[in-house]
Design a protein around this motif. Structure first.
Motif, PDB file in Angstrom:
ATOM      1  N   VAL A  75      22.898   3.057  27.428  1.00 22.02           N
ATOM      2  CA  VAL A  75      24.553   2.872  28.509  1.00 22.02           C
ATOM      3  C   VAL A  75      23.773   3.783  29.578  1.00 22.02           C
ATOM      4  O   VAL A  75      23.824   3.508  31.001  1.00 22.02           O
ATOM      5  CB  VAL A  75      25.345   3.422  27.961  1.00 22.02           C
ATOM      6  N   LEU A  76      22.306   5.341  29.363  1.00 20.84           N
ATOM      7  CA  LEU A  76      22.185   5.778  30.278  1.00 20.84           C
ATOM      8  C   LEU A  76      21.108   5.526  30.744  1.00 20.84           C
ATOM      9  O   LEU A  76      20.589   5.939  32.214  1.00 20.84           O
ATOM     10  CB  LEU A  76      21.977   7.162  29.626  1.00 20.84           C
ATOM     11  N   GLU A  77      20.404   4.471  30.306  1.00 20.91           N
ATOM     12  CA  GLU A  77      19.266   3.804  30.903  1.00 20.91           C
ATOM     13  C   GLU A  77      19.371   2.701  31.526  1.00 20.91           C
ATOM     14  O   GLU A  77      18.578   1.992  32.102  1.00 20.91           O
ATOM     15  CB  GLU A  77      18.270   3.596  29.961  1.00 20.91           C
ATOM     16  N   ARG A  78      20.277   2.428  32.247  1.00 23.09           N
ATOM     17  CA  ARG A  78      21.191   0.987  33.164  1.00 23.09           C
ATOM     18  C   ARG A  78      20.707   0.942  34.143  1.00 23.09           C
ATOM     19  O   ARG A  78      19.593   0.165  34.930  1.00 23.09           O
ATOM     20  CB  ARG A  78      22.357   0.878  32.616  1.00 23.09           C
ATOM     21  N   ASN A  79      20.803   1.762  34.985  1.00 24.88           N
ATOM     22  CA  ASN A  79      20.605   2.293  36.184  1.00 24.88           C
ATOM     23  C   ASN A  79      19.940   3.383  36.843  1.00 24.88           C
ATOM     24  O   ASN A  79      19.632   3.860  37.329  1.00 24.88           O
ATOM     25  CB  ASN A  79      21.471   1.740  37.064  1.00 24.88           C
ATOM     26  N   LEU A  80      18.888   3.203  35.892  1.00 24.17           N
ATOM     27  CA  LEU A  80      18.540   4.522  36.045  1.00 24.17           C
ATOM     28  C   LEU A  80      16.926   4.375  37.068  1.00 24.17           C
ATOM     29  O   LEU A  80      16.389   3.408  37.584  1.00 24.17           O
ATOM     30  CB  LEU A  80      17.162   4.904  34.697  1.00 24.17           C
ATOM     31  N   SER A  81      16.642   5.963  37.653  1.00 24.39           N
ATOM     32  CA  SER A  81      15.934   5.654  38.936  1.00 24.39           C
ATOM     33  C   SER A  81      14.341   5.676  38.516  1.00 24.39           C
ATOM     34  O   SER A  81      14.274   6.202  37.875  1.00 24.39           O
ATOM     35  CB  SER A  81      16.273   6.831  39.495  1.00 24.39           C
ATOM     36  N   PRO A  82      13.893   4.734  39.380  1.00 29.31           N
ATOM     37  CA  PRO A  82      12.066   4.495  38.886  1.00 29.31           C
ATOM     38  C   PRO A  82      11.670   6.154  38.891  1.00 29.31           C
ATOM     39  O   PRO A  82      10.382   6.089  38.074  1.00 29.31           O
ATOM     40  CB  PRO A  82      11.891   4.314  39.941  1.00 29.31           C
ATOM     41  N   SER A  83      11.644   7.492  39.196  1.00 29.29           N
ATOM     42  CA  SER A  83      10.604   8.354  39.034  1.00 29.29           C
ATOM     43  C   SER A  83      11.359   8.944  37.737  1.00 29.29           C
ATOM     44  O   SER A  83      11.026   9.754  37.244  1.00 29.29           O
ATOM     45  CB  SER A  83      12.057   9.552  40.011  1.00 29.29           C
ATOM     46  N   LEU A  84      12.829   8.495  36.943  1.00 30.09           N
ATOM     47  CA  LEU A  84      12.860   9.404  35.794  1.00 30.09           C
ATOM     48  C   LEU A  84      12.888   8.711  34.882  1.00 30.09           C
ATOM     49  O   LEU A  84      13.092   8.662  33.639  1.00 30.09           O
ATOM     50  CB  LEU A  84      14.911   9.394  36.545  1.00 30.09           C
ATOM     51  N   GLN A  85      12.274   7.320  34.920  1.00 27.22           N
ATOM     52  CA  GLN A  85      11.691   6.617  33.653  1.00 27.22           C
ATOM     53  C   GLN A  85      10.571   6.912  33.103  1.00 27.22           C
ATOM     54  O   GLN A  85       9.776   7.851  33.639  1.00 27.22           O
ATOM     55  CB  GLN A  85      11.451   5.588  34.263  1.00 27.22           C
ATOM     56  N   LYS A  86      10.523   7.071  31.597  1.00 21.20           N
ATOM     57  CA  LYS A  86       9.363   7.195  30.987  1.00 21.20           C
ATOM     58  C   LYS A  86       8.659   6.305  30.724  1.00 21.20           C
ATOM     59  O   LYS A  86       7.893   5.358  31.386  1.00 21.20           O
ATOM     60  CB  LYS A  86       9.975   6.669  29.535  1.00 21.20           C
ATOM     61  N   LYS A  87       7.139   8.027  31.478  1.00 20.96           N
ATOM     62  CA  LYS A  87       5.977   6.526  31.181  1.00 20.96           C
ATOM     63  C   LYS A  87       5.089   6.754  29.546  1.00 20.96           C
ATOM     64  O   LYS A  87       4.896   7.984  29.930  1.00 20.96           O
ATOM     65  CB  LYS A  87       4.817   8.077  32.116  1.00 20.96           C
ATOM     66  N   ILE A  88       4.942   5.441  29.726  1.00 22.53           N
ATOM     67  CA  ILE A  88       4.441   5.229  29.009  1.00 22.53           C
ATOM     68  C   ILE A  88       2.965   5.194  28.871  1.00 22.53           C
ATOM     69  O   ILE A  88       2.149   5.015  29.360  1.00 22.53           O
ATOM     70  CB  ILE A  88       4.756   4.074  27.926  1.00 22.53           C
TER      71      ILE A  88
END
Length: 88
Positions: A75-88
């Motif tokens: 639920v917390l990753e639904r509308n996550l800002s691109p700057s806060l997304q995990k980088k793989i």
């Protein structure tokens, strides 16, 4: 003679225009009724269509098996800002 007629028409324009517009409207209305087809086919109202659709939805689906209720991601990753997304 024309200036007298024009002066009378100018002075009484309101009284001449209304009957003239009424005659033209009456002729146009009757001409349209003769030339056009006034038949409108029956179609269900929007309220009837909505009621049928809601009844079908309630009859077809079980409340536990609706895809919209299942979460496919966190639920917390639904509308996550691109700057806060995990980088793989």
């Amino acid at each position: 003679m024309w200036p007298i007629i024009m002066a009378l028409l100018r002075r009484n324009a309101v009284y001449i225009t209304l009957p003239f517009a009424g005659v033209v409207g009456f002729i146009g209305y009757n001409l349209e009724s003769l030339l056009s087809d006034k038949y409108t086919p029956y179609s269900k109202s929007i309220q009837e269509l909505r009621a049928e659709r809601l009844a079908e939805d309630l009859a077809d689906s079980n409340a536990a098996q609706v895809d919209k209720l299942r979460l496919k991601e966190n639920v917390l990753e639904r509308n996550l800002s691109p700057s806060l997304q995990k980088k793989i």
